[in-house]
Scaffold this active site. Structure first.
Site, PDB file in Angstrom:
ATOM      1  N   ASN A 122      53.656  14.743  22.317  1.00 47.53           N
ATOM      2  CA  ASN A 122      52.555  14.503  23.256  1.00 47.53           C
ATOM      3  C   ASN A 122      51.635  15.700  23.475  1.00 47.53           C
ATOM      4  O   ASN A 122      50.448  15.515  23.692  1.00 47.53           O
ATOM      5  CB  ASN A 122      53.116  14.063  24.622  1.00 47.53           C
ATOM      6  CG  ASN A 122      53.592  12.617  24.594  1.00 47.53           C
ATOM      7  OD1 ASN A 122      52.800  11.689  24.439  1.00 47.53           O
ATOM      8  ND2 ASN A 122      54.892  12.419  24.702  1.00 47.53           N
ATOM      9  N   MET A 124      49.949  18.035  22.139  1.00 41.26           N
ATOM     10  CA  MET A 124      48.720  18.483  21.473  1.00 41.26           C
ATOM     11  C   MET A 124      47.687  17.351  21.443  1.00 41.26           C
ATOM     12  O   MET A 124      46.694  17.413  20.732  1.00 41.26           O
ATOM     13  CB  MET A 124      49.027  19.034  20.069  1.00 41.26           C
ATOM     14  CG  MET A 124      49.745  20.401  20.157  1.00 41.26           C
ATOM     15  SD  MET A 124      50.447  20.994  18.613  1.00 41.26           S
ATOM     16  CE  MET A 124      48.997  21.699  17.808  1.00 41.26           C
ATOM     17  N   LYS A 125      47.932  16.340  22.288  1.00 49.51           N
ATOM     18  CA  LYS A 125      46.965  15.256  22.427  1.00 49.51           C
ATOM     19  C   LYS A 125      45.844  15.705  23.366  1.00 49.51           C
ATOM     20  O   LYS A 125      45.981  16.662  24.127  1.00 49.51           O
ATOM     21  CB  LYS A 125      47.665  14.010  22.963  1.00 49.51           C
ATOM     22  CG  LYS A 125      48.679  13.436  21.964  1.00 49.51           C
ATOM     23  CD  LYS A 125      49.514  12.311  22.536  1.00 49.51           C
ATOM     24  CE  LYS A 125      50.457  11.758  21.485  1.00 49.51           C
ATOM     25  NZ  LYS A 125      51.407  10.767  22.030  1.00 49.51           N
ATOM     26  N   HIS A 158      49.152  17.072  16.195  1.00 52.56           N
ATOM     27  CA  HIS A 158      48.973  15.642  16.507  1.00 52.56           C
ATOM     28  C   HIS A 158      48.450  15.520  17.925  1.00 52.56           C
ATOM     29  O   HIS A 158      49.145  15.909  18.846  1.00 52.56           O
ATOM     30  CB  HIS A 158      50.310  14.929  16.370  1.00 52.56           C
ATOM     31  CG  HIS A 158      50.287  13.494  16.813  1.00 52.56           C
ATOM     32  ND1 HIS A 158      49.849  12.483  15.991  1.00 52.56           N
ATOM     33  CD2 HIS A 158      50.640  12.897  17.976  1.00 52.56           C
ATOM     34  CE1 HIS A 158      49.959  11.326  16.633  1.00 52.56           C
ATOM     35  NE2 HIS A 158      50.436  11.546  17.824  1.00 52.56           N
ATOM     36  N   ASN A 208      43.518   9.459  14.709  1.00 53.36           N
ATOM     37  CA  ASN A 208      44.699   8.611  14.752  1.00 53.36           C
ATOM     38  C   ASN A 208      44.300   7.194  15.154  1.00 53.36           C
ATOM     39  O   ASN A 208      43.559   7.012  16.134  1.00 53.36           O
ATOM     40  CB  ASN A 208      45.664   9.205  15.813  1.00 53.36           C
ATOM     41  CG  ASN A 208      47.053   8.616  15.756  1.00 53.36           C
ATOM     42  OD1 ASN A 208      47.584   8.374  14.679  1.00 53.36           O
ATOM     43  ND2 ASN A 208      47.650   8.399  16.921  1.00 53.36           N
ATOM     44  N   GLU A 209      44.705   6.230  14.363  1.00 53.10           N
ATOM     45  CA  GLU A 209      44.616   4.810  14.760  1.00 53.10           C
ATOM     46  C   GLU A 209      43.202   4.331  15.069  1.00 53.10           C
ATOM     47  O   GLU A 209      42.927   3.825  16.158  1.00 53.10           O
ATOM     48  CB  GLU A 209      45.545   4.544  15.944  1.00 53.10           C
ATOM     49  CG  GLU A 209      46.981   4.909  15.650  1.00 53.10           C
ATOM     50  CD  GLU A 209      47.916   4.750  16.838  1.00 53.10           C
ATOM     51  OE1 GLU A 209      47.505   4.192  17.862  1.00 53.10           O
ATOM     52  OE2 GLU A 209      49.073   5.197  16.728  1.00 53.10           O
ATOM     53  N   ASN A 256      45.570   9.232  10.255  1.00 56.76           N
ATOM     54  CA  ASN A 256      46.928   8.753  10.522  1.00 56.76           C
ATOM     55  C   ASN A 256      46.892   7.386  11.198  1.00 56.76           C
ATOM     56  O   ASN A 256      46.081   7.145  12.095  1.00 56.76           O
ATOM     57  CB  ASN A 256      47.611   9.773  11.469  1.00 56.76           C
ATOM     58  CG  ASN A 256      49.095   9.540  11.624  1.00 56.76           C
ATOM     59  OD1 ASN A 256      49.810   9.377  10.640  1.00 56.76           O
ATOM     60  ND2 ASN A 256      49.577   9.546  12.864  1.00 56.76           N
ATOM     61  N   HIS A 292      56.575   3.488  11.652  1.00 56.07           N
ATOM     62  CA  HIS A 292      57.435   2.907  12.696  1.00 56.07           C
ATOM     63  C   HIS A 292      57.869   1.544  12.164  1.00 56.07           C
ATOM     64  O   HIS A 292      57.201   0.528  12.391  1.00 56.07           O
ATOM     65  CB  HIS A 292      56.667   2.751  14.010  1.00 56.07           C
ATOM     66  CG  HIS A 292      56.272   4.052  14.624  1.00 56.07           C
ATOM     67  ND1 HIS A 292      57.204   4.948  15.102  1.00 56.07           N
ATOM     68  CD2 HIS A 292      55.059   4.622  14.836  1.00 56.07           C
ATOM     69  CE1 HIS A 292      56.585   6.018  15.587  1.00 56.07           C
ATOM     70  NE2 HIS A 292      55.279   5.851  15.422  1.00 56.07           N
ATOM     71  N   GLU A 321      55.687   9.617  11.321  1.00 61.99           N
ATOM     72  CA  GLU A 321      56.366   9.239  12.572  1.00 61.99           C
ATOM     73  C   GLU A 321      57.539   8.297  12.306  1.00 61.99           C
ATOM     74  O   GLU A 321      57.727   7.297  13.013  1.00 61.99           O
ATOM     75  CB  GLU A 321      55.375   8.583  13.536  1.00 61.99           C
ATOM     76  CG  GLU A 321      54.146   9.430  13.840  1.00 61.99           C
ATOM     77  CD  GLU A 321      53.187   8.802  14.841  1.00 61.99           C
ATOM     78  OE1 GLU A 321      53.579   7.854  15.542  1.00 61.99           O
ATOM     79  OE2 GLU A 321      52.030   9.269  14.908  1.00 61.99           O
ATOM     80  N   ASP A 323      60.707   6.154  12.229  1.00 60.65           N
ATOM     81  CA  ASP A 323      61.906   5.751  12.969  1.00 60.65           C
ATOM     82  C   ASP A 323      62.281   4.334  12.554  1.00 60.65           C
ATOM     83  O   ASP A 323      61.446   3.561  12.100  1.00 60.65           O
ATOM     84  CB  ASP A 323      61.768   5.887  14.498  1.00 60.65           C
ATOM     85  CG  ASP A 323      60.518   5.253  15.092  1.00 60.65           C
ATOM     86  OD1 ASP A 323      59.949   4.333  14.474  1.00 60.65           O
ATOM     87  OD2 ASP A 323      60.114   5.682  16.187  1.00 60.65           O
ATOM     88  N   TRP A 377      60.287  10.646  14.162  1.00 61.42           N
ATOM     89  CA  TRP A 377      59.616  10.617  15.469  1.00 61.42           C
ATOM     90  C   TRP A 377      60.614  10.689  16.626  1.00 61.42           C
ATOM     91  O   TRP A 377      60.853   9.716  17.344  1.00 61.42           O
ATOM     92  CB  TRP A 377      58.714   9.383  15.594  1.00 61.42           C
ATOM     93  CG  TRP A 377      57.661   9.578  16.659  1.00 61.42           C
ATOM     94  CD1 TRP A 377      57.576   8.919  17.858  1.00 61.42           C
ATOM     95  CD2 TRP A 377      56.549  10.487  16.625  1.00 61.42           C
ATOM     96  NE1 TRP A 377      56.487   9.377  18.568  1.00 61.42           N
ATOM     97  CE2 TRP A 377      55.844  10.336  17.834  1.00 61.42           C
ATOM     98  CE3 TRP A 377      56.086  11.418  15.683  1.00 61.42           C
ATOM     99  CZ2 TRP A 377      54.701  11.077  18.134  1.00 61.42           C
ATOM    100  CZ3 TRP A 377      54.943  12.149  15.991  1.00 61.42           C
ATOM    101  CH2 TRP A 377      54.265  11.980  17.204  1.00 61.42           C
TER     102      TRP A 377
END
Ligand code: G3I
Length: 426
Positions: A122, A124-125, A158, A208-209, A256, A292, A321, A323, A377
């Site tokens: 979280n 570095m957001k 990130h 991102n996204e 990403n 994910h 990320e 998992d 992640w």
């Protein structure tokens, strides 16, 4: 190769480990305590003995109500994953709250042992680094970077730009000026942050996204991005990449996203965007696949196909990320219609195989020079972002998505990653 940290330091421990285990078998080789639990060792050994060809029918009948994850309080340390790879092996960590890396000796121990790259889950957001306009604060991220430097771990940053409500600062959410003025805010954030960390991060998730699963840019509606909306289109993406490059001449710069492992419309949209950016001379150098995933989805064939599309562009490719939850649910249905309440050896073996197959697919499809690395992640199962997110009507201990159990014992999943890194069959 991207292994810039800690290789020399680790060579001696690798040698020791290889001697101790007779050639890097991935078995337990180093113990930090004479009390390393024999029950853990035997649990892992007996797990390994379970056939990896477990039928889903057999597995789906398992619904015992007793949790069986290891209760040992000792940590067993097998050959460091990072020593088995020629690319960064990363881990996402928390920097405050109950799961904070720096306040947990055990967590620090397993992270420093197995990984050579950190991602802040979280800190570095945007909202953490620039909570109010022009008010940049880096204390916790800097602490993480410093701890990484001391312990031979580099950093994947990130993320410079992400629309998700929780991490967008209010001054951006409430911005009401012109598109150009908003683009300037994006530029300033990316430039200032990338400049602060220049020379200290190996790579960034720059954007991102930016896409919906349909492959459309996030424009309107609940899933819309304020970046797209306030910038009046997709130009904020190129803006962020250019600013990051001007601030940091060497870091790899990634786009990403999630669900791009499916190799569907969203994958194609990301690839098309990357081509367009490259054609326009925008300094994108990599594509990150969050990964994910689930035990049974998407197929390895689809994962390979998706990774190959990025590799074929000549870009760096990174699993950012990873998992693999045992149970999954976004809408109240469970895997195979069943919820697993016990993390059985059979499920542990399925998860091991899945981790192995994903990392093997990555190594098969992405040429060595284009491997940006693989990041998991989260450290231990109970710290996963998936806890509490899934199964709000169930006890929150049935996801088990990561490489370590709640006591930081290595799970078979970790050995699955080790197998893949050594080119063993899954
Ligand atoms: O730190 C606060 C705490 O002070 C507060 O009391 C508590 C109450 O809600 O919230 C805490 O913050 C939470 C934060 O994680 C730290 O734990 C936020 O609510 C929560 O929304 C936030 O979730 C993070 C999520 O991104 C949203 O930013 C997850 O930890 C993080 O793992 C997740 O990571 C994302 C990647 O950045 C992008 N890809 C998807 C991935 C998973 O969603």
């Amino acid at each position: 190769m991207k292994k810039s940290f800690g290789k020399l330091l680790l060579l001696s421990s690798l040698t020791t480990a290889l001697v101790a285990c007779g050639g890097g078998s991935g078995k337990i080789t180093i113990t930090t305590s004479s009390s390393t639990s024999s029950s853990v060792s035997s649990a892992i050994s007996s797990s390994v003995a379970v056939s990896s060809e477990i039928s889903s029918a057999a597995v789906s009948s398992i619904t015992s109500s007793t949790a069986t994850s290891s209760t040992s309080s000792t940590t067993n340390l097998s050959t460091p994953l990072k020593d088995l790879a020629e690319f960064p092996i990363g881990i996402a960590v928390e920097l405050d709250g109950p799961h904070s890396l720096l306040s947990s000796a055990k967590q620090k121990e397993v992270v420093a042992h197995h990984f050579d790259q950190l991602t802040a889950g979280n800190h570095m957001k945007m909202s953490y680094l620039q909570s109010a306009q022009g008010n940049f604060h880096y204390t916790q991220a800097d602490q993480m970077v410093a701890w990484g430097e001391e312990n031979g771990l580099g950093v994947h940053g990130h993320a410079l730009v992400w629309h998700s409500d929780y991490q967008v600062p209010n001054f951006m959410k409430n911005f009401s000026g012109t598109s150009q003025a908003f683009l300037d805010l994006v530029d300033n954030h990316a430039r200032t942050v990338a400049s602060h960390f220049a020379g200290k991060v190996a790579s960034w998730d720059v954007v991102n996204e930016a896409f919906l699963d349909s492959g459309e840019y996030r424009n309107q509606g609940n899933e819309g991005s304020i970046f797209y909306q306030k910038a009046g289109g997709k130009d904020y993406i190129a803006k962020a990449f250019i600013a990051a490059r001007e601030a940091d001449s060497t870091a790899d710069l990634y786009y990403n996203d999630y669900n791009t492992e499916q190799n569907g419309a969203k994958t194609d949209a990301v690839i098309a965007m990357a081509k367009e950016l490259l054609d326009d001379g925008v300094p994108i150098t990599g594509i990150g696949y969050q990964m994910h995933v689930m035990l049974d989805w998407p197929s390895i064939a689809n994962i390979k196909g998706a990774l190959k599309k990025a590799a074929d562009l000549g870009l760096m490719v990174k699993i950012t990320e990873l998992d693999v939850p045992i149970n999954h649910s976004w809408s109240g249905t469970y895997q195979n219609g069943t919820v697993y309440r016990t993390f059985t050896p059979a499920l542990a073996q399925q998860q091991k195989k899945r981790y192995c197959e994903i990392v093997s697919a990555y190594m098969e499809v992405v040429p060595a020079a284009q491997r940006g690395g693989v990041t998991i992640w989260g450290v231990a199962d109970h710290q996963s972002w998936l806890m509490g997110l899934m199964f709000s009507n169930e006890p929150n201990d049935i996801v088990w998505p990561l490489l370590f159990d709640k006591d930081y014992n290595e799970k078979p999943a970790l050995l699955g990653v080790a197998d893949a890194l050594q080119g063993k069959s899954c």
